[in-house]
Design a protein around this motif. Structure first.
Motif, PDB file in Angstrom:
ATOM      1  N   THR A  17       0.825  -1.205   0.000  1.00 65.05           N
ATOM      2  CA  THR A  17       0.000   0.000   0.000  1.00 65.05           C
ATOM      3  C   THR A  17       0.861   1.258   0.000  1.00 65.05           C
ATOM      4  O   THR A  17       0.619   2.189  -0.769  1.00 65.05           O
ATOM      5  N   ASP A  18       1.887   1.281   0.844  1.00 66.32           N
ATOM      6  CA  ASP A  18       2.788   2.439   0.886  1.00 66.32           C
ATOM      7  C   ASP A  18       3.493   2.647  -0.448  1.00 66.32           C
ATOM      8  O   ASP A  18       3.657   3.779  -0.911  1.00 66.32           O
ATOM      9  N   GLN A  19       3.899   1.560  -1.086  1.00 68.73           N
ATOM     10  CA  GLN A  19       4.568   1.661  -2.382  1.00 68.73           C
ATOM     11  C   GLN A  19       3.616   2.204  -3.452  1.00 68.73           C
ATOM     12  O   GLN A  19       4.011   3.015  -4.291  1.00 68.73           O
ATOM     13  N   GLN A  20       2.364   1.765  -3.411  1.00 66.24           N
ATOM     14  CA  GLN A  20       1.384   2.253  -4.376  1.00 66.24           C
ATOM     15  C   GLN A  20       1.088   3.733  -4.144  1.00 66.24           C
ATOM     16  O   GLN A  20       0.955   4.501  -5.105  1.00 66.24           O
ATOM     17  N   ILE A  21       0.995   4.143  -2.906  1.00 63.24           N
ATOM     18  CA  ILE A  21       0.755   5.556  -2.595  1.00 63.24           C
ATOM     19  C   ILE A  21       1.880   6.403  -3.159  1.00 63.24           C
ATOM     20  O   ILE A  21       1.645   7.446  -3.776  1.00 63.24           O
ATOM     21  N   ALA A  22       3.113   5.929  -2.973  1.00 61.58           N
ATOM     22  CA  ALA A  22       4.268   6.677  -3.487  1.00 61.58           C
ATOM     23  C   ALA A  22       4.307   6.652  -5.008  1.00 61.58           C
ATOM     24  O   ALA A  22       4.534   7.684  -5.648  1.00 61.58           O
ATOM     25  N   ALA A  23       4.079   5.495  -5.615  1.00 59.60           N
ATOM     26  CA  ALA A  23       4.172   5.356  -7.069  1.00 59.60           C
ATOM     27  C   ALA A  23       3.124   6.202  -7.787  1.00 59.60           C
ATOM     28  O   ALA A  23       3.405   6.793  -8.835  1.00 59.60           O
ATOM     29  N   PHE A  24       1.922   6.253  -7.247  1.00 60.70           N
ATOM     30  CA  PHE A  24       0.844   6.997  -7.887  1.00 60.70           C
ATOM     31  C   PHE A  24       0.689   8.410  -7.331  1.00 60.70           C
ATOM     32  O   PHE A  24      -0.232   9.131  -7.693  1.00 60.70           O
ATOM     33  N   ARG A  25       1.583   8.779  -6.415  1.00 61.64           N
ATOM     34  CA  ARG A  25       1.587  10.118  -5.809  1.00 61.64           C
ATOM     35  C   ARG A  25       0.203  10.501  -5.268  1.00 61.64           C
ATOM     36  O   ARG A  25      -0.336  11.561  -5.576  1.00 61.64           O
ATOM     37  N   LEU A  26      -0.365   9.578  -4.506  1.00 63.63           N
ATOM     38  CA  LEU A  26      -1.696   9.800  -3.956  1.00 63.63           C
ATOM     39  C   LEU A  26      -1.639  10.698  -2.733  1.00 63.63           C
ATOM     40  O   LEU A  26      -0.694  10.650  -1.951  1.00 63.63           O
ATOM     41  N   LYS A  27      -2.662  11.515  -2.589  1.00 57.79           N
ATOM     42  CA  LYS A  27      -2.802  12.350  -1.407  1.00 57.79           C
ATOM     43  C   LYS A  27      -3.711  11.608  -0.438  1.00 57.79           C
ATOM     44  O   LYS A  27      -4.841  11.274  -0.771  1.00 57.79           O
ATOM     45  N   THR A  28      -3.220  11.340   0.749  1.00 53.09           N
ATOM     46  CA  THR A  28      -3.981  10.533   1.697  1.00 53.09           C
ATOM     47  C   THR A  28      -4.525  11.335   2.866  1.00 53.09           C
ATOM     48  O   THR A  28      -4.966  10.770   3.850  1.00 53.09           O
ATOM     49  N   GLY A  29      -4.527  12.651   2.751  1.00 53.39           N
ATOM     50  CA  GLY A  29      -4.985  13.497   3.845  1.00 53.39           C
ATOM     51  C   GLY A  29      -6.489  13.508   4.035  1.00 53.39           C
ATOM     52  O   GLY A  29      -6.985  13.767   5.116  1.00 53.39           O
ATOM     53  N   LYS A  30      -7.237  13.207   2.973  1.00 49.35           N
ATOM     54  CA  LYS A  30      -8.698  13.196   3.046  1.00 49.35           C
ATOM     55  C   LYS A  30      -9.198  11.831   2.607  1.00 49.35           C
ATOM     56  O   LYS A  30      -8.632  11.200   1.726  1.00 49.35           O
ATOM     57  N   GLN A  31     -10.290  11.403   3.222  1.00 46.15           N
ATOM     58  CA  GLN A  31     -10.863  10.107   2.879  1.00 46.15           C
ATOM     59  C   GLN A  31     -12.304  10.297   2.437  1.00 46.15           C
ATOM     60  O   GLN A  31     -13.098  10.957   3.121  1.00 46.15           O
ATOM     61  N   ARG A  32     -12.623   9.713   1.288  1.00 41.92           N
ATOM     62  CA  ARG A  32     -14.006   9.795   0.815  1.00 41.92           C
ATOM     63  C   ARG A  32     -14.885   8.914   1.688  1.00 41.92           C
ATOM     64  O   ARG A  32     -14.464   7.875   2.173  1.00 41.92           O
ATOM     65  N   MET A  33     -16.118   9.308   1.865  1.00 39.15           N
ATOM     66  CA  MET A  33     -17.035   8.542   2.706  1.00 39.15           C
ATOM     67  C   MET A  33     -17.324   7.159   2.128  1.00 39.15           C
ATOM     68  O   MET A  33     -17.442   6.201   2.865  1.00 39.15           O
ATOM     69  N   ASP A  34     -17.428   7.048   0.801  1.00 40.42           N
ATOM     70  CA  ASP A  34     -17.713   5.736   0.227  1.00 40.42           C
ATOM     71  C   ASP A  34     -16.526   4.799   0.392  1.00 40.42           C
ATOM     72  O   ASP A  34     -16.682   3.587   0.381  1.00 40.42           O
ATOM     73  N   SER A  35     -15.321   5.334   0.594  1.00 42.57           N
ATOM     74  CA  SER A  35     -14.145   4.492   0.809  1.00 42.57           C
ATOM     75  C   SER A  35     -14.192   3.805   2.164  1.00 42.57           C
ATOM     76  O   SER A  35     -13.601   2.750   2.344  1.00 42.57           O
ATOM     77  N   THR A  36     -14.877   4.394   3.117  1.00 39.54           N
ATOM     78  CA  THR A  36     -14.929   3.790   4.444  1.00 39.54           C
ATOM     79  C   THR A  36     -15.792   2.536   4.457  1.00 39.54           C
ATOM     80  O   THR A  36     -15.651   1.710   5.347  1.00 39.54           O
ATOM     81  N   GLN A  37     -16.651   2.377   3.485  1.00 39.51           N
ATOM     82  CA  GLN A  37     -17.519   1.207   3.425  1.00 39.51           C
ATOM     83  C   GLN A  37     -16.766  -0.038   2.975  1.00 39.51           C
ATOM     84  O   GLN A  37     -17.193  -1.149   3.229  1.00 39.51           O
ATOM     85  N   VAL A  38     -15.632   0.138   2.307  1.00 40.49           N
ATOM     86  CA  VAL A  38     -14.877  -0.993   1.782  1.00 40.49           C
ATOM     87  C   VAL A  38     -14.393  -1.891   2.906  1.00 40.49           C
ATOM     88  O   VAL A  38     -14.492  -3.108   2.840  1.00 40.49           O
ATOM     89  N   ALA A  39     -13.856  -1.316   3.968  1.00 38.53           N
ATOM     90  CA  ALA A  39     -13.291  -2.107   5.056  1.00 38.53           C
ATOM     91  C   ALA A  39     -14.325  -3.042   5.676  1.00 38.53           C
ATOM     92  O   ALA A  39     -14.015  -4.183   6.002  1.00 38.53           O
ATOM     93  N   SER A  40     -15.546  -2.590   5.836  1.00 43.83           N
ATOM     94  CA  SER A  40     -16.559  -3.446   6.443  1.00 43.83           C
ATOM     95  C   SER A  40     -16.887  -4.624   5.537  1.00 43.83           C
ATOM     96  O   SER A  40     -17.154  -5.727   6.020  1.00 43.83           O
TER      97      SER A  40
END
Length: 88
Positions: A17-40
């Motif tokens: 996950t950390d490698q993908q965040i770095a490779a795709f230069r993702l900003k992880t400071g904000k989380q979409r609400m629909d993304s929180t449903q994935v974990a459940s």
């Protein structure tokens, strides 16, 4: 985990996950609400089943030539997919 006391799957997942965040230069400071449903939803199935589901979805997303190209690699996970007519 029994031998080392460390959950190696969690470590690998975090590393990838950390490698993908770095490779795709993702900003992880904000989380979409629909993304929180994935974990459940992930908790309902095992990790292997989740991996198989991801690979099956990848196979469906490939164009026809890439499906042929990766058929041997994806066959073990995609052979039981609905609509799969492969006999090998």
């Amino acid at each position: 985990m029994q031998e080392t006391g460390t959950n190696l799957l969690d470590q690998v997942f975090e590393q990838v996950t950390d490698q993908q965040i770095a490779a795709f230069r993702l900003k992880t400071g904000k989380q979409r609400m629909d993304s929180t449903q994935v974990a459940s939803n992930i908790r309902r199935i095992g990790r292997v089943q989740l991996l198989v589901e991801v690979l099956q979805r990848v196979q469906r997303m490939l164009n026809e030539s890439d499906q042929v190209r990766y058929a041997a690699d994806l066959r073990p996970t995609c052979k039981d997919m609905p609509g799969n007519t492969s006999t090998t």
